[in-house]
Scaffold this motif. Structure first.
Motif, PDB file in Angstrom:
ATOM      1  N   MET A   1       0.835  -1.205   0.000  1.00  0.00           N
ATOM      2  CA  MET A   1       0.000   0.000   0.000  1.00  0.00           C
ATOM      3  C   MET A   1       0.872   1.258   0.000  1.00  0.00           C
ATOM      4  N   LYS A   2       0.597   2.149  -0.956  1.00  0.00           N
ATOM      5  CA  LYS A   2       1.283   3.438  -0.969  1.00  0.00           C
ATOM      6  C   LYS A   2       0.316   4.505  -0.450  1.00  0.00           C
ATOM      7  N   ILE A   3       0.816   5.396   0.396  1.00  0.00           N
ATOM      8  CA  ILE A   3      -0.077   6.363   1.028  1.00  0.00           C
ATOM      9  C   ILE A   3       0.329   7.792   0.666  1.00  0.00           C
ATOM     10  N   SER A   4      -0.666   8.694   0.672  1.00  0.00           N
ATOM     11  CA  SER A   4      -0.421  10.082   0.268  1.00  0.00           C
ATOM     12  C   SER A   4       0.400  10.863   1.289  1.00  0.00           C
ATOM     13  N   ALA A   5       0.455  10.389   2.531  1.00  0.00           N
ATOM     14  CA  ALA A   5       1.210  11.119   3.570  1.00  0.00           C
ATOM     15  C   ALA A   5       2.631  11.357   3.076  1.00  0.00           C
ATOM     16  N   ARG A   6       3.096  12.594   3.169  1.00  0.00           N
ATOM     17  CA  ARG A   6       4.389  12.989   2.600  1.00  0.00           C
ATOM     18  C   ARG A   6       5.586  12.567   3.443  1.00  0.00           C
ATOM     19  N   ASN A   7       5.353  12.225   4.702  1.00  0.00           N
ATOM     20  CA  ASN A   7       6.485  12.011   5.595  1.00  0.00           C
ATOM     21  C   ASN A   7       6.498  10.606   6.179  1.00  0.00           C
ATOM     22  N   THR A   8       7.555   9.871   5.862  1.00  0.00           N
ATOM     23  CA  THR A   8       7.726   8.506   6.346  1.00  0.00           C
ATOM     24  C   THR A   8       9.164   8.401   6.847  1.00  0.00           C
TER      25      THR A   8
ATOM     26  N   SER D  62      -9.006  17.609   5.531  1.00  0.00           N
ATOM     27  CA  SER D  62      -7.548  17.668   5.645  1.00  0.00           C
ATOM     28  C   SER D  62      -6.985  16.565   6.539  1.00  0.00           C
ATOM     29  N   ASP D  63      -7.865  15.790   7.176  1.00  0.00           N
ATOM     30  CA  ASP D  63      -7.412  14.656   7.987  1.00  0.00           C
ATOM     31  C   ASP D  63      -7.573  13.327   7.254  1.00  0.00           C
ATOM     32  N   VAL D  64      -7.970  13.387   5.984  1.00  0.00           N
ATOM     33  CA  VAL D  64      -8.134  12.158   5.202  1.00  0.00           C
ATOM     34  C   VAL D  64      -6.932  11.985   4.268  1.00  0.00           C
ATOM     35  N   MET D  65      -6.293  10.842   4.357  1.00  0.00           N
ATOM     36  CA  MET D  65      -5.232  10.495   3.414  1.00  0.00           C
ATOM     37  C   MET D  65      -5.797   9.569   2.344  1.00  0.00           C
ATOM     38  N   VAL D  66      -5.043   9.403   1.273  1.00  0.00           N
ATOM     39  CA  VAL D  66      -5.459   8.493   0.209  1.00  0.00           C
ATOM     40  C   VAL D  66      -4.356   7.460   0.018  1.00  0.00           C
ATOM     41  N   ALA D  67      -4.752   6.196  -0.122  1.00  0.00           N
ATOM     42  CA  ALA D  67      -3.773   5.137  -0.366  1.00  0.00           C
ATOM     43  C   ALA D  67      -4.197   4.321  -1.580  1.00  0.00           C
ATOM     44  N   VAL D  68      -3.225   3.729  -2.239  1.00  0.00           N
ATOM     45  CA  VAL D  68      -3.503   2.816  -3.355  1.00  0.00           C
ATOM     46  C   VAL D  68      -2.694   1.539  -3.136  1.00  0.00           C
ATOM     47  N   ASP D  69      -3.153   0.455  -3.769  1.00  0.00           N
ATOM     48  CA  ASP D  69      -2.435  -0.829  -3.623  1.00  0.00           C
ATOM     49  C   ASP D  69      -1.098  -0.785  -4.363  1.00  0.00           C
TER      50      ASP D  69
END
Lengths: 69, 69, 69, 69, 69, 69
Positions: A1-8, D62-69
């Motif tokens: 799973m790839k997530i939109s959060a910019r900071n990992t 602004s508290d919702v992130m988006v993820a993809v497989d």
């Protein structure tokens, strides 16, 4: 799973303290910096978070503030 | 001013992009890690944030998630 | 990657609107419910988010409020 | 009261667990999806949240992130 | 609708600035204090927010930090 | 330290309740308004927060919602 959060931020778990419902997890991301995360006890169990394990601190860009001296 | 936020990551600003109302600021916190902050244009102006300046990425512990591979 | 965030709602992307720095992405999670996410334009590009694609709305439990009539 | 938060997911409360200060509330929003909210014990009391009651999970975009497989 | 968010500060809107996707709304809550909210343009339209109108700044307790001098 | 967060509300601490890991701090910001913050016990200790002390409630603009009647 790839997530939109910019900071990992990758690191090693140095402490896991479970409370009644909320746990605090500390991750050493190197350079003498420890990041503290406040997450659910349920997440600690599901991800089997334990001291010494590799983990990432993940933060959405809109949750990062900037400070200057 | 001392703040309750548990995470204060020191670094150097590498990019400041202002949008219509919201700016993105990147801070190199060392070890090859760049942190991205989404803040108001007004804050960029008030704090005089500019590339090359020293700054801190500040994050409340309850806004930090933990991920594992 | 497994993440501590408790809420992962699967759906189909119905709208992607990029602003100057911030994008709004709508995800139809079924049952007539559309979830709106406000994320960075950079994340939209990196994850190649586009209308019709499958995606997940991810929300940390501490960012969920409860309301009653 | 109408609120700016873009996401209001209607459902039925399936679990309320109070901790020392923080409670976890689960809401079944249909389609097999359970949303978990971490809120104050005080809010649980004031809103009289209880299993079986109708409630809404409310989340700011602004508290919702988006993820993809 | 009653919401779990612990903080509801009543005031008068003094400024509404819409960006490409994100708007900034200022609310004068009295005592010389102005609160700034960053919300979607869509919410500004739907709630018909305009200068001079009465409004509430609503904040979840877990999004409030504490600072001391 | 100057921070990008747009909202800093000065007041007097009226209550500090520590839980297992998470504390609730109430700050009277005047005009009959009490703000509640949910922060870590560790922050309460480090900042020596106590009833009667002067403190600021600090909130990032993107964590403020707007509501109307």
């Amino acid at each position: 799973m790839k997530i939109s959060a910019r900071n990992t931020l990758k690191g090693k778990i140095t402490e896991v303290v479970k409370g009644a419902t909320t746990a605090h997890v500390k991750i050493d991301i190197g350079g003498g910096t420890i990041v503290t995360a406040s997450i659910t006890n349920a997440a600690v169990d599901e991800l089997k978070l334990a001291v010494g394990g590799t983990a990432y601190a993940v933060v959405k860009a809109s949750d990062v503030m900037v400070a200057v001296d």
